[in-house]
Design a protein around this motif. Structure first.
Motif, PDB file in Angstrom:
ATOM      1  N   CYS A   1      45.816   8.721 -11.340  1.00 33.84           N
ATOM      2  CA  CYS A   1      45.491   9.173 -12.693  1.00 33.84           C
ATOM      3  C   CYS A   1      44.234  10.039 -12.711  1.00 33.84           C
ATOM      4  O   CYS A   1      44.098  10.908 -13.581  1.00 33.84           O
ATOM      5  CB  CYS A   1      45.334   7.973 -13.626  1.00 33.84           C
ATOM      6  N   GLY A   2      43.337   9.833 -11.768  1.00 38.09           N
ATOM      7  CA  GLY A   2      42.164  10.702 -11.678  1.00 38.09           C
ATOM      8  C   GLY A   2      42.555  12.138 -11.379  1.00 38.09           C
ATOM      9  O   GLY A   2      42.029  13.088 -11.990  1.00 38.09           O
ATOM     10  N   ALA A   3      43.492  12.307 -10.445  1.00 35.33           N
ATOM     11  CA  ALA A   3      43.966  13.662 -10.121  1.00 35.33           C
ATOM     12  C   ALA A   3      44.686  14.273 -11.318  1.00 35.33           C
ATOM     13  O   ALA A   3      44.505  15.455 -11.636  1.00 35.33           O
ATOM     14  CB  ALA A   3      44.890  13.608  -8.910  1.00 35.33           C
ATOM     15  N   LEU A   4      45.500  13.461 -11.993  1.00 37.73           N
ATOM     16  CA  LEU A   4      46.226  13.960 -13.158  1.00 37.73           C
ATOM     17  C   LEU A   4      45.277  14.300 -14.295  1.00 37.73           C
ATOM     18  O   LEU A   4      45.423  15.349 -14.951  1.00 37.73           O
ATOM     19  CB  LEU A   4      47.247  12.920 -13.610  1.00 37.73           C
TER      20      LEU A   4
ATOM     21  N   MET B   1      45.048   6.526 -17.851  1.00 33.12           N
ATOM     22  CA  MET B   1      45.782   5.396 -17.293  1.00 33.12           C
ATOM     23  C   MET B   1      46.618   4.704 -18.359  1.00 33.12           C
ATOM     24  O   MET B   1      47.762   4.298 -18.109  1.00 33.12           O
ATOM     25  CB  MET B   1      44.818   4.424 -16.623  1.00 33.12           C
ATOM     26  N   ALA B   2      46.070   4.572 -19.563  1.00 34.42           N
ATOM     27  CA  ALA B   2      46.817   3.932 -20.650  1.00 34.42           C
ATOM     28  C   ALA B   2      48.084   4.720 -20.983  1.00 34.42           C
ATOM     29  O   ALA B   2      49.112   4.138 -21.351  1.00 34.42           O
ATOM     30  CB  ALA B   2      45.933   3.793 -21.880  1.00 34.42           C
TER      31      ALA B   2
ATOM     32  N   VAL C   1      55.239  11.270 -14.188  1.00 34.20           N
ATOM     33  CA  VAL C   1      54.638  12.363 -14.952  1.00 34.20           C
ATOM     34  C   VAL C   1      55.722  13.149 -15.690  1.00 34.20           C
ATOM     35  O   VAL C   1      55.576  13.491 -16.871  1.00 34.20           O
ATOM     36  CB  VAL C   1      53.826  13.296 -14.025  1.00 34.20           C
ATOM     37  N   ARG C   2      56.827  13.411 -15.021  1.00 35.14           N
ATOM     38  CA  ARG C   2      57.899  14.181 -15.668  1.00 35.14           C
ATOM     39  C   ARG C   2      58.477  13.459 -16.884  1.00 35.14           C
ATOM     40  O   ARG C   2      58.910  14.112 -17.835  1.00 35.14           O
ATOM     41  CB  ARG C   2      59.006  14.489 -14.663  1.00 35.14           C
ATOM     42  N   SER C   3      58.479  12.137 -16.861  1.00 38.87           N
ATOM     43  CA  SER C   3      59.015  11.404 -18.012  1.00 38.87           C
ATOM     44  C   SER C   3      58.112  11.519 -19.238  1.00 38.87           C
ATOM     45  O   SER C   3      58.525  11.208 -20.353  1.00 38.87           O
ATOM     46  CB  SER C   3      59.221   9.923 -17.662  1.00 38.87           C
ATOM     47  N   ARG C   4      56.881  11.995 -19.024  1.00 40.01           N
ATOM     48  CA  ARG C   4      55.932  12.174 -20.127  1.00 40.01           C
ATOM     49  C   ARG C   4      55.735  13.659 -20.435  1.00 40.01           C
ATOM     50  O   ARG C   4      54.724  14.048 -21.031  1.00 40.01           O
ATOM     51  CB  ARG C   4      54.589  11.532 -19.775  1.00 40.01           C
ATOM     52  N   ALA C   5      56.709  14.460 -20.058  1.00 40.15           N
ATOM     53  CA  ALA C   5      56.594  15.918 -20.238  1.00 40.15           C
ATOM     54  C   ALA C   5      56.350  16.282 -21.697  1.00 40.15           C
ATOM     55  O   ALA C   5      55.513  17.145 -21.999  1.00 40.15           O
ATOM     56  CB  ALA C   5      57.846  16.618 -19.719  1.00 40.15           C
ATOM     57  N   ASP C   6      57.069  15.648 -22.631  1.00 42.57           N
ATOM     58  CA  ASP C   6      56.899  15.976 -24.049  1.00 42.57           C
ATOM     59  C   ASP C   6      55.471  15.734 -24.505  1.00 42.57           C
ATOM     60  O   ASP C   6      54.889  16.542 -25.250  1.00 42.57           O
ATOM     61  CB  ASP C   6      57.866  15.164 -24.911  1.00 42.57           C
ATOM     62  N   LEU C   7      54.897  14.627 -24.053  1.00 46.94           N
ATOM     63  CA  LEU C   7      53.520  14.286 -24.415  1.00 46.94           C
ATOM     64  C   LEU C   7      52.547  15.323 -23.852  1.00 46.94           C
ATOM     65  O   LEU C   7      51.650  15.797 -24.554  1.00 46.94           O
ATOM     66  CB  LEU C   7      53.183  12.894 -23.883  1.00 46.94           C
TER      67      LEU C   7
ATOM     68  N   PHE D   1      52.979  23.214 -11.758  1.00 46.81           N
ATOM     69  CA  PHE D   1      52.024  22.176 -12.142  1.00 46.81           C
ATOM     70  C   PHE D   1      52.277  20.919 -11.319  1.00 46.81           C
ATOM     71  O   PHE D   1      51.340  20.310 -10.778  1.00 46.81           O
ATOM     72  CB  PHE D   1      52.152  21.867 -13.632  1.00 46.81           C
ATOM     73  N   MET D   2      53.545  20.515 -11.215  1.00 46.82           N
ATOM     74  CA  MET D   2      53.870  19.294 -10.486  1.00 46.82           C
ATOM     75  C   MET D   2      53.544  19.429  -9.004  1.00 46.82           C
ATOM     76  O   MET D   2      53.019  18.495  -8.389  1.00 46.82           O
ATOM     77  CB  MET D   2      55.341  18.946 -10.683  1.00 46.82           C
ATOM     78  N   ASP D   3      53.825  20.576  -8.423  1.00 44.92           N
ATOM     79  CA  ASP D   3      53.512  20.781  -7.004  1.00 44.92           C
ATOM     80  C   ASP D   3      52.016  20.665  -6.754  1.00 44.92           C
ATOM     81  O   ASP D   3      51.575  20.043  -5.773  1.00 44.92           O
ATOM     82  CB  ASP D   3      54.003  22.154  -6.545  1.00 44.92           C
ATOM     83  N   GLU D   4      51.208  21.236  -7.637  1.00 42.95           N
ATOM     84  CA  GLU D   4      49.755  21.159  -7.482  1.00 42.95           C
ATOM     85  C   GLU D   4      49.260  19.734  -7.716  1.00 42.95           C
ATOM     86  O   GLU D   4      48.354  19.261  -7.011  1.00 42.95           O
ATOM     87  CB  GLU D   4      49.074  22.133  -8.447  1.00 42.95           C
ATOM     88  N   PHE D   5      49.855  19.039  -8.687  1.00 40.61           N
ATOM     89  CA  PHE D   5      49.485  17.641  -8.913  1.00 40.61           C
ATOM     90  C   PHE D   5      49.778  16.803  -7.673  1.00 40.61           C
ATOM     91  O   PHE D   5      48.927  16.027  -7.222  1.00 40.61           O
ATOM     92  CB  PHE D   5      50.232  17.080 -10.125  1.00 40.61           C
TER      93      PHE D   5
END
Length: 216
Positions: free
Chosen positions: A22-25, A42-43, A50-56, A69-73
């Motif tokens: 979560c720190g990296a994200l 974290m919450a 991460v992909r499941s929270r794409a809308d957020l 974005f995902m590749d860099e993450f």
């Protein structure tokens, strides 16, 4: 009850990885316009892909969640995990105990990608105990909170899911174990809220991994 197999979540149960990931994200989200504290990140994201929270993410950053974005993450996450990952206190002893109790019928069933899971287990010295028995939600039709990854692990072990014990640290993971028909025990270390695990369906919650025993 005698269990045929024990199925472990990975992040937060075997390895202390959630704050690192979560720190990296969090850093990347801030760079893209969404400022969060680590606790807030974290919450929002622990237990989720991460992909499941794409809308957020897209709602708060105003930008699409891209493959770039995902590749860099993943790149940043992997570097940090390789350098900082540690074993949850007592996890080695717990895994060794259940390995003996179930005559080797234990598995890791994680919502994370296989590279991450295998790399972390190798780093903390658990890989050999789970060799050939590591399952990723990225490789099943649906990830947690759906039961697919736990059903896949149980099937591989030729164990009845209703005779499996699952250990989880998030409500989403608990829900996945319950949906698989397994008995779920929740791991809530000091400072965590055990009630959210009970509400999700955990029949027992423990605070120390060393206490993860049949007579706990």
């Amino acid at each position: 009850m005698t269990f045929e197999a024990v199925l472990f979540d990975c992040d937060g149960v075997l390895v202390d990885s959630e704050a690192i990931t979560c720190g990296a994200l969090r850093d990347m989200l801030e760079e893209n316009g969404w400022r969060l504290s680590l606790a807030e990140c974290m919450a929002q994201f622990v237990g989720h892909t991460v992909r499941s929270r794409a809308d957020l993410i897209e709602r708060h950053t105003g930008k699409p969640l891209t493959d770039a974005f995902m590749d860099e993450f993943y790149r940043r996450r992997n570097i940090r995990l390789e350098n900082e990952i540690t074993l949850i206190d007592g996890a080695l002893e717990a895994v060794q105990y259940w390995h003996a109790q179930c005559e080797g019928r234990i598995a890791v069933a994680s919502g994370a990608d296989r590279y991450k899971v295998e790399m972390m287990l190798q780093r903390v010295g658990l890989a050999e105990l789970f060799k050939g028995r590591i399952f990723s939600g990225h490789e099943t039709p649906r990830s947690k909170p759906f039961p697919d990854v736990y059903l896949a692990a149980a099937a591989h072990l030729q164990a009845d899911p209703t005779r499996c014990l699952v250990v989880e640290d998030t409500p989403i993971g608990v829900a996945a174990g319950v949906a698989a028909g397994a008995t779920v025990w929740g791991y809530a270390p000091a400072g965590a809220n055990p009630e959210v695990l009970r509400e999700a369906g955990a029949v027992h919650v423990f605070e120390r991994m060393r206490a993860f025993r049949l007579n706990a």
